[in-house]
Design a protein around this motif. Sequence first.
Motif, PDB file in Angstrom:
ATOM      1  N   SER A 164      13.879  16.845  39.750  1.00 28.97           N
ATOM      2  CA  SER A 164      13.650  15.670  40.578  1.00 28.97           C
ATOM      3  C   SER A 164      14.558  14.553  40.070  1.00 28.97           C
ATOM      4  CB  SER A 164      12.181  15.241  40.486  1.00 28.97           C
ATOM      5  OG  SER A 164      11.958  14.080  41.254  1.00 28.97           O
ATOM      6  N   ILE A 206       7.158   8.205  34.746  1.00 27.65           N
ATOM      7  CA  ILE A 206       7.023   9.000  35.976  1.00 27.65           C
ATOM      8  C   ILE A 206       6.245  10.282  35.687  1.00 27.65           C
ATOM      9  CG2 ILE A 206       8.300  10.354  37.687  1.00 27.65           C
ATOM     10  CD1 ILE A 206      10.552   8.189  37.441  1.00 27.65           C
ATOM     11  N   GLU A 228       2.568   9.491  35.223  1.00 25.34           N
ATOM     12  CA  GLU A 228       1.894   9.118  36.464  1.00 25.34           C
ATOM     13  C   GLU A 228       1.800  10.262  37.470  1.00 25.34           C
ATOM     14  OE1 GLU A 228       4.126   5.743  37.852  1.00 25.34           O
ATOM     15  OE2 GLU A 228       3.267   4.411  36.326  1.00 25.34           O
ATOM     16  N   GLN A 229       2.839  11.108  37.555  1.00 24.50           N
ATOM     17  CA  GLN A 229       2.903  12.094  38.629  1.00 24.50           C
ATOM     18  C   GLN A 229       2.786  13.539  38.164  1.00 24.50           C
ATOM     19  OE1 GLN A 229       6.133  11.449  41.387  1.00 24.50           O
ATOM     20  NE2 GLN A 229       6.132   9.272  40.961  1.00 24.50           N
ATOM     21  N   ASP A 279       3.441  17.350  37.485  1.00 25.65           N
ATOM     22  CA  ASP A 279       4.192  18.344  38.267  1.00 25.65           C
ATOM     23  C   ASP A 279       4.284  18.015  39.750  1.00 25.65           C
ATOM     24  OD1 ASP A 279       4.590  19.715  35.917  1.00 25.65           O
ATOM     25  OD2 ASP A 279       3.196  21.353  36.386  1.00 25.65           O
ATOM     26  N   SER A 280       3.455  17.087  40.251  1.00 26.76           N
ATOM     27  CA  SER A 280       3.509  16.745  41.667  1.00 26.76           C
ATOM     28  C   SER A 280       4.826  16.072  42.050  1.00 26.76           C
ATOM     29  CB  SER A 280       2.334  15.847  42.054  1.00 26.76           C
ATOM     30  OG  SER A 280       2.458  14.562  41.460  1.00 26.76           O
ATOM     31  N   LEU A 281       5.590  15.605  41.057  1.00 31.24           N
ATOM     32  CA  LEU A 281       6.871  14.977  41.384  1.00 31.24           C
ATOM     33  C   LEU A 281       7.873  15.983  41.928  1.00 31.24           C
ATOM     34  CD1 LEU A 281       9.476  15.112  39.009  1.00 31.24           C
ATOM     35  CD2 LEU A 281       7.574  14.249  37.725  1.00 31.24           C
ATOM     36  N   GLY A 292       7.076  18.060  44.258  1.00 31.72           N
ATOM     37  CA  GLY A 292       6.591  18.081  45.574  1.00 31.72           C
ATOM     38  C   GLY A 292       6.446  19.189  46.444  1.00 31.72           C
TER      39      GLY A 292
END
Length: 95
Positions: free
Chosen positions: A60, A85, A88-89, A91-93, A95
């Motif tokens: 990403s 990042i 906060e995110q 593995d969902s970064l 997507g």
Amino acid sequence: MSFLKKLFGMGNEPASGEPKVLGEEHHLDYVIKATEMKVGSEYQLSGIIEKEIDGELKSSTFIRADRLGSPEMAKSAAIDKAKQIIKEQGDSLFG
């Protein structure tokens, strides 16, 4: 044409088309790469976050508006921002 690219801060990427990596750091299961994004005489905060998931390398890219005066400052800021990042995110970064 090459002269104009250098004059306007373009053409700094390696021949492969990938951005120049200013520094790399491993954090948890992620690899953070601070990348060079030169804008005039400043460096814009940018980087790549990578992680291998199920045998596949996911990545990403992030770019922030922050402008810094040196490659060292850009490297440090990009690594710090990538850690934020990831926190906060997760593995969902990817997507």
